[in-house]
Design a protein around this motif. Structure first.
Motif, PDB file in Angstrom:
ATOM      1  N   GLU A   3       0.830  -1.208   0.000  1.00  0.00           N
ATOM      2  CA  GLU A   3       0.000   0.000   0.000  1.00  0.00           C
ATOM      3  C   GLU A   3       0.864   1.258   0.000  1.00  0.00           C
ATOM      4  N   GLU A   4       1.942   1.248   0.788  1.00  0.00           N
ATOM      5  CA  GLU A   4       2.858   2.390   0.824  1.00  0.00           C
ATOM      6  C   GLU A   4       3.536   2.594  -0.526  1.00  0.00           C
ATOM      7  N   LEU A   5       3.971   1.503  -1.137  1.00  0.00           N
ATOM      8  CA  LEU A   5       4.604   1.594  -2.454  1.00  0.00           C
ATOM      9  C   LEU A   5       3.625   2.120  -3.492  1.00  0.00           C
ATOM     10  N   THR A   6       2.384   1.678  -3.416  1.00  0.00           N
ATOM     11  CA  THR A   6       1.364   2.124  -4.362  1.00  0.00           C
ATOM     12  C   THR A   6       1.130   3.623  -4.231  1.00  0.00           C
ATOM     13  N   LYS A   7       0.995   4.106  -3.013  1.00  0.00           N
ATOM     14  CA  LYS A   7       0.792   5.541  -2.784  1.00  0.00           C
ATOM     15  C   LYS A   7       1.971   6.349  -3.310  1.00  0.00           C
ATOM     16  N   GLU A   8       3.173   5.886  -3.041  1.00  0.00           N
ATOM     17  CA  GLU A   8       4.366   6.588  -3.500  1.00  0.00           C
ATOM     18  C   GLU A   8       4.458   6.588  -5.022  1.00  0.00           C
ATOM     19  N   ALA A   9       4.136   5.470  -5.651  1.00  0.00           N
ATOM     20  CA  ALA A   9       4.172   5.381  -7.118  1.00  0.00           C
ATOM     21  C   ALA A   9       3.140   6.316  -7.734  1.00  0.00           C
ATOM     22  N   HIS A  34      15.472   6.858  -8.068  1.00  0.00           N
ATOM     23  CA  HIS A  34      14.439   6.472  -7.110  1.00  0.00           C
ATOM     24  C   HIS A  34      14.124   4.985  -7.275  1.00  0.00           C
ATOM     25  N   ARG A  35      13.805   4.318  -6.200  1.00  0.00           N
ATOM     26  CA  ARG A  35      13.560   2.868  -6.239  1.00  0.00           C
ATOM     27  C   ARG A  35      12.359   2.494  -7.104  1.00  0.00           C
ATOM     28  N   LEU A  36      11.421   3.400  -7.300  1.00  0.00           N
ATOM     29  CA  LEU A  36      10.236   3.109  -8.095  1.00  0.00           C
ATOM     30  C   LEU A  36      10.288   3.717  -9.499  1.00  0.00           C
ATOM     31  N   TYR A  37      11.416   4.271  -9.871  1.00  0.00           N
ATOM     32  CA  TYR A  37      11.529   4.956 -11.163  1.00  0.00           C
ATOM     33  C   TYR A  37      11.115   4.060 -12.326  1.00  0.00           C
ATOM     34  N   SER A  38      11.704   2.889 -12.446  1.00  0.00           N
ATOM     35  CA  SER A  38      11.405   2.033 -13.590  1.00  0.00           C
ATOM     36  C   SER A  38       9.941   1.596 -13.590  1.00  0.00           C
ATOM     37  N   LEU A  39       9.386   1.361 -12.420  1.00  0.00           N
ATOM     38  CA  LEU A  39       7.981   0.983 -12.320  1.00  0.00           C
ATOM     39  C   LEU A  39       7.082   2.116 -12.798  1.00  0.00           C
ATOM     40  N   VAL A  40       7.362   3.337 -12.372  1.00  0.00           N
ATOM     41  CA  VAL A  40       6.532   4.475 -12.776  1.00  0.00           C
ATOM     42  C   VAL A  40       6.685   4.732 -14.277  1.00  0.00           C
TER      43      VAL A  40
END
Length: 66
Positions: A3-9, A34-40
């Motif tokens: 949930e935290e990762l989803t909100k941040e993404a 950023h750790r979520l860069y590729s995902l975003v």
């Protein structure tokens, strides 16, 4: 944790479209480490109607791969 990762993404994606519009290169510079860069970046191929369904799936893939 998911949930935290989803909100941040979602937050990072929101910035891309709403704050960095016409300044996308600055967004990429800001978040490239950023750790979520590729995902975003992957999420950008989905429109606003699809992202609600796809973001959780992308996060699951990211967690599974790491």
């Amino acid at each position: 944790m998911q949930e935290e990762l989803t909100k941040e993404a979602y937050k990072i994606r929101f910035e891309y479209f709403n704050i960095y519009e016409d300044k996308e290169n600055k967004w990429h510079e800001k978040y490239k480490n950023h750790r979520l860069y590729s995902l975003v970046v992957k999420s950008l191929k989905y429109n606003y109607k699809e992202i609600g369904l796809m973001m959780p799936k992308l996060i699951e893939e990211e967690i599974f791969l790491n």
